[in-house]
Design an enzyme around this catalytic site. Structure first.
Site, mmCIF file in Angstrom:
data_model
loop_
_atom_site.group_PDB
_atom_site.id
_atom_site.type_symbol
_atom_site.label_atom_id
_atom_site.label_comp_id
_atom_site.label_asym_id
_atom_site.label_seq_id
_atom_site.Cartn_x
_atom_site.Cartn_y
_atom_site.Cartn_z
ATOM 1 N N ARG A 48 0.729 -1.190 -0.161
ATOM 2 C CA ARG A 48 0.077 -0.202 0.130
ATOM 3 C C ARG A 48 0.864 1.241 -0.131
ATOM 4 N NH1 ARG A 48 1.040 2.109 4.526
ATOM 5 N NH2 ARG A 48 0.939 0.850 6.666
ATOM 6 N N GLY A 49 0.209 2.144 -0.099
ATOM 7 C CA GLY A 49 0.708 3.636 -0.155
ATOM 8 C C GLY A 49 1.023 4.144 1.216
ATOM 9 N N GLY A 50 1.688 4.984 1.429
ATOM 10 C CA GLY A 50 1.788 5.581 2.764
ATOM 11 C C GLY A 50 2.827 5.250 3.535
ATOM 12 N N VAL A 52 4.102 4.224 7.951
ATOM 13 C CA VAL A 52 3.923 3.344 8.751
ATOM 14 C C VAL A 52 2.625 3.281 9.608
ATOM 15 C CG1 VAL A 52 5.300 2.332 11.088
ATOM 16 C CG2 VAL A 52 6.483 2.836 8.939
ATOM 17 N N HIS A 55 -1.522 -1.841 13.772
ATOM 18 C CA HIS A 55 -2.608 -2.530 13.935
ATOM 19 C C HIS A 55 -2.852 -3.335 15.156
ATOM 20 C CE1 HIS A 55 -3.816 -1.513 9.598
ATOM 21 N NE2 HIS A 55 -2.478 -2.165 9.265
ATOM 22 N N CYS A 146 2.119 7.476 10.458
ATOM 23 C CA CYS A 146 2.212 8.290 9.242
ATOM 24 C C CYS A 146 2.958 9.439 9.439
ATOM 25 C CB CYS A 146 0.560 8.777 9.007
ATOM 26 S SG CYS A 146 -0.480 7.194 8.894
#
Length: 186
Positions: A48-50, A52, A55, A146
């Site tokens: 995915r983009g982004g 760290v 979860h 992020c």
């Protein structure tokens, strides 16, 4: 599922799950620099983009596996659509969600509730969002989520002062996904 969707063998899907504790690293250059202390938490690189993110159980993670129609092949618009969906979900719980440009995600009162990171291949979406519901936002202290200070993270359960039923929230979210969106203002 992504490969089967690309081949037209299955319809669009919207997976809603919880993960055990895990740190995921997106494709953003130098994203690993935002891992401060992984301790015993697994670190997984994803497509995915982004940057760290973290979860954990109590967090609702959504993976839309959708074929973007030719008239909706605008990834910025797709990101805004995911934000809109989560803002509408929060409204069902009496919480005002908002955007915080230039950051992607959903916020409330200056605190981040949802992170969004997507991937698209052949106009099929995968990855999606992580909404902090019942998870402890202090668990983000092992990273700069992020690229931000971990203190910015919050959870819906903390805001409301009670844990929420994730199964009921999933059903509410599924209802919102099926419902027509309100028209955008001119």
């Amino acid at each position: 599922l992504v490969e089967r969707r690309k081949a037209g063998k299955i319809p669009d899907h919207f997976l809603l799950v919880e993960h055990p504790p895990v740190i995921t690293v997106g494709r953003k250059r130098n994203a690993r620099r935002n891992i401060l202390d992984a301790r015993a938490i697994p670190v997984v690189e994803v497509e995915r983009g982004g940057d760290v993110t973290y979860h954990a159980p109590g967090q609702l993670v959504g993976y839309p596996i959708l074929c973007l129609d030719p008239d909706s092949r605008d990834l910025r618009r797709y990101l805004r659509d995911l934000e809109d969906l989560l803002i509408r979900l929060l409204a069902r719980y009496g919480v005002e969600g908002e955007r915080n440009p230039p950051y992607t995600g959903v916020w409330h009162a200056g605190r981040k509730l949802a992170s969004i990171g997507v991937a698209v291949h052949a106009w099929i979406t995968f990855h999606g969002f992580a909404l902090n519901v019942n998870n402890d936002p202090t668990e983000f202290a092992t990273i700069r989520p992020c690229g931000l200070d971990a203190a910015v993270m919050d959870s819906l359960g903390r805001i409301l002062g009670r844990p929420l039923d994730l199964a009921a929230m999933k059903e509410t979210l599924r209802t919102l996904v099926r419902a027509p969106r309100p028209a955008s203002p001119p």
